[in-house]
Design a protein around this motif. Structure first.
Motif, short mmCIF file in Angstrom:
data_model
loop_
_atom_site.label_atom_id
_atom_site.label_comp_id
_atom_site.label_asym_id
_atom_site.label_seq_id
_atom_site.Cartn_x
_atom_site.Cartn_y
_atom_site.Cartn_z
N GLU A 20 0.80 -1.12 -0.10
CA GLU A 20 0.14 0.13 0.09
C GLU A 20 0.88 1.40 0.07
O GLU A 20 1.76 1.37 1.09
CB GLU A 20 -0.85 -0.03 1.21
CG GLU A 20 -1.80 1.21 1.22
CD GLU A 20 -2.83 1.20 2.61
OE1 GLU A 20 -3.78 0.62 2.27
OE2 GLU A 20 -2.49 1.75 3.44
N LEU A 21 0.69 2.20 -0.98
CA LEU A 21 1.46 3.25 -1.07
C LEU A 21 0.49 4.29 -0.82
O LEU A 21 -0.62 4.54 -1.42
CB LEU A 21 1.72 3.65 -2.44
CG LEU A 21 2.70 4.82 -2.84
CD1 LEU A 21 4.00 5.01 -1.78
CD2 LEU A 21 2.84 5.01 -4.14
N THR A 22 0.88 5.17 0.38
CA THR A 22 -0.22 6.20 0.83
C THR A 22 0.37 7.50 0.59
O THR A 22 1.65 7.70 1.06
CB THR A 22 -0.64 6.09 2.45
OG1 THR A 22 -1.17 4.54 2.29
CG2 THR A 22 -1.80 7.08 2.71
N VAL A 23 -0.20 8.63 0.32
CA VAL A 23 0.22 9.94 -0.02
C VAL A 23 -0.71 10.87 0.77
O VAL A 23 -2.10 10.61 0.40
CB VAL A 23 0.60 10.41 -1.28
CG1 VAL A 23 0.93 11.91 -1.32
CG2 VAL A 23 1.47 9.41 -2.09
N ARG A 24 -0.45 11.43 1.72
CA ARG A 24 -1.56 12.32 2.49
C ARG A 24 -0.88 13.53 2.72
O ARG A 24 0.20 13.97 2.80
CB ARG A 24 -1.65 11.65 3.90
CG ARG A 24 -2.62 12.53 4.73
CD ARG A 24 -2.48 11.71 6.30
NE ARG A 24 -3.53 11.94 6.91
CZ ARG A 24 -4.81 10.93 7.47
NH1 ARG A 24 -4.32 9.71 7.58
NH2 ARG A 24 -5.69 11.52 7.90
N ASP A 25 -2.08 14.68 2.71
CA ASP A 25 -1.66 15.86 3.11
C ASP A 25 -2.55 16.29 3.96
O ASP A 25 -3.67 15.88 4.25
CB ASP A 25 -1.56 16.91 1.65
CG ASP A 25 -3.07 17.18 1.05
OD1 ASP A 25 -3.93 17.16 1.71
OD2 ASP A 25 -2.85 17.53 -0.10
N ASP A 26 -2.64 17.85 4.52
CA ASP A 26 -3.11 18.20 5.46
C ASP A 26 -3.97 19.49 5.07
O ASP A 26 -4.18 20.52 5.77
CB ASP A 26 -2.62 18.77 6.82
CG ASP A 26 -1.37 19.85 6.55
OD1 ASP A 26 -1.20 19.97 5.34
OD2 ASP A 26 -0.57 20.02 7.70
#
Length: 87
Positions: free
Chosen positions: A11-17
């Motif tokens: 699982e490749l996860t890219v997160r921002d706020d």
């Protein structure tokens, strides 16, 4: 950015706020070049691509990694990128 692997499941996860996705945004209907490339990449990996809003935007690419006998491991260190051949 985080990449996790459990067995062959990745699982490749890219997160921002940031503010998250626009109301009514549908990842399956988006026609931008970036979304088209991500969906095509997920398809090539026989994986799934999702985007959700949760205190920002979270993009996930899930796929099954092949089992490879002879593999190359790459790791970051303080002195730069290092690679090691494993058999």
């Amino acid at each position: 950015v985080m990449l996790t692997r459990t067995g062959t499941d990745c699982e490749l996860t890219v997160r921002d706020d940031g503010p998250g996705l626009a109301p009514g945004f549908d990842v399956t209907k988006a026609r931008s070049i970036g979304m088209t490339v991500l969906r095509a990449f997920a398809g090539q990996l026989d994986g799934h691509f999702t985007m959700i809003s949760d205190s920002g935007t979270i993009c996930r690419l899930t796929f099954r990694a092949p089992v490879i006998e002879d593999r190359m491991e790459v790791a970051w260190s303080a002195s730069g990128l290092k690679a090691a051949q494993h058999t």
